[in-house]
Design a protein around this motif. Sequence first.
Motif, PDB file in Angstrom:
ATOM      1  N   LEU A   1       0.975  -1.029  -0.299  1.00 37.32           N
ATOM      2  CA  LEU A   1      -0.147   0.284  -0.385  1.00 37.32           C
ATOM      3  C   LEU A   1       0.809   1.162  -0.277  1.00 37.32           C
ATOM      4  N   VAL A   2       2.233   1.039   1.249  1.00 28.86           N
ATOM      5  CA  VAL A   2       2.612   2.149   1.239  1.00 28.86           C
ATOM      6  C   VAL A   2       3.735   2.565  -0.294  1.00 28.86           C
TER       7      VAL A   2
ATOM      8  N   ALA B   1       2.354   1.463  -3.487  1.00 23.31           N
ATOM      9  CA  ALA B   1       1.822   1.942  -4.729  1.00 23.31           C
ATOM     10  C   ALA B   1       1.110   3.518  -4.720  1.00 23.31           C
ATOM     11  N   GLN B   2       1.086   4.067  -2.899  1.00 21.12           N
ATOM     12  CA  GLN B   2       0.688   5.597  -2.642  1.00 21.12           C
ATOM     13  C   GLN B   2       2.491   6.476  -3.032  1.00 21.12           C
ATOM     14  N   THR B   3       3.647   5.637  -2.865  1.00 22.91           N
ATOM     15  CA  THR B   3       4.779   6.750  -2.939  1.00 22.91           C
ATOM     16  C   THR B   3       5.470   6.203  -3.782  1.00 22.91           C
TER      17      THR B   3
ATOM     18  N   LEU C   1      -6.543   4.914  -7.026  1.00 27.08           N
ATOM     19  CA  LEU C   1      -7.083   5.193  -5.114  1.00 27.08           C
ATOM     20  C   LEU C   1      -6.493   4.131  -4.686  1.00 27.08           C
ATOM     21  N   VAL C   2      -5.650   4.258  -3.050  1.00 21.74           N
ATOM     22  CA  VAL C   2      -5.514   2.873  -2.497  1.00 21.74           C
ATOM     23  C   VAL C   2      -6.005   2.787  -1.853  1.00 21.74           C
TER      24      VAL C   2
ATOM     25  N   PRO D   1       2.570  11.336  -8.802  1.00 21.91           N
ATOM     26  CA  PRO D   1       1.989  10.627  -8.273  1.00 21.91           C
ATOM     27  C   PRO D   1       0.473  11.468  -8.708  1.00 21.91           C
TER      28      PRO D   1
ATOM     29  N   THR E   1      -6.363   1.971   1.760  1.00 29.72           N
ATOM     30  CA  THR E   1      -5.791   2.038   2.910  1.00 29.72           C
ATOM     31  C   THR E   1      -6.857   1.448   4.159  1.00 29.72           C
TER      32      THR E   1
ATOM     33  N   ALA F   1      -1.288   8.577  -9.152  1.00 25.26           N
ATOM     34  CA  ALA F   1      -1.191   7.091  -8.349  1.00 25.26           C
ATOM     35  C   ALA F   1      -2.607   6.301  -8.787  1.00 25.26           C
TER      36      ALA F   1
END
Length: 321
Positions: free
Chosen positions: A119-120, A122-124, A136-137, A131, A139, A134
Amino acid sequence: MHTMPSQTHQNLVLLFRRHPHLAFELAREANLQLSPSHEQIYEVSSEAEDPSRIEAPLRSDVVIAGTNAGEPVDAIVVEIQLEQDEAKAWALLFYIASVWRELGCHTWAMLFSPRHAVLVWAQTRLYPRRPELAPLVITPDLIPPITTLEHALSNMARAVLSVVLHGQGPDAVACACATIQAIIQLAPPDIERYLQLVQTSISQDDMQEVRDQVPTQVREHLSEWELESSLYRNGLDKGLEQGLEQGREQGLEQGLEQGRQQGLEQARGVLHETLLQLLQARDIEPDDSTVARIRACTLLDQLQAWIVRAGTVSALDDLFE
């Protein structure tokens, strides 16, 4: 090299397919700019042709569309990601473009993973310089722990995801207790797939605590399911298959009978070990005489009954009643 999807991956894909509204609920809660409402939400084809490789079409995990007046107005590509994969950066953009072209509506990507590190990532790090691209993750803060049976019954699919995301945290046991009871009470067609997701998301110690806390009827149902799950069923099938295969290779009636007997013997061995391991997992240490009695039993039905009972008894004396 192409690898077969894992059981957890496939079960999460199935969850979103069976509950298409869930993707749109999460998207709205994350403030995605969807249409105010949809007359219908349903799964559409996830296959897309790659213009550069027409012979090898690509397929995303799940595509959910929302329609108004019979026409698609929004679509969400749902990807279940268990590992970090740099190729997903271009694949997600390709999926979005393909669905947008096919349906003619705004399309977003949503990524779900049971693993915090993914998850981290995929977000960062999936689009480090872009960015805004990216997905929608989903979380853990988007799906808080569901710890009451009432809440779990009102949205079973979300409850399952809450266990997947919070199964290693302080609410693991409460989430699992509520969700397992909801799954068994609602009895969906894919009940065993959802139970697998819950059980594999928490530790063995927490699972034992869940067994101790749920009502007796739920505990018995859970024990029966565990009996039919991988440890028992796969071991039994493997033992019989190996024995019969030995017989087939010999090509003689005597060989087949010998293979059948060997298969049954292996199956008994699997059940013996399953029963002893289950007792030990529940902190019921079998003494030498109990071990001898279990290993001496050759009746598969009797061993199966003992295994089911071992999931509910609290003392060794109650096992053979």
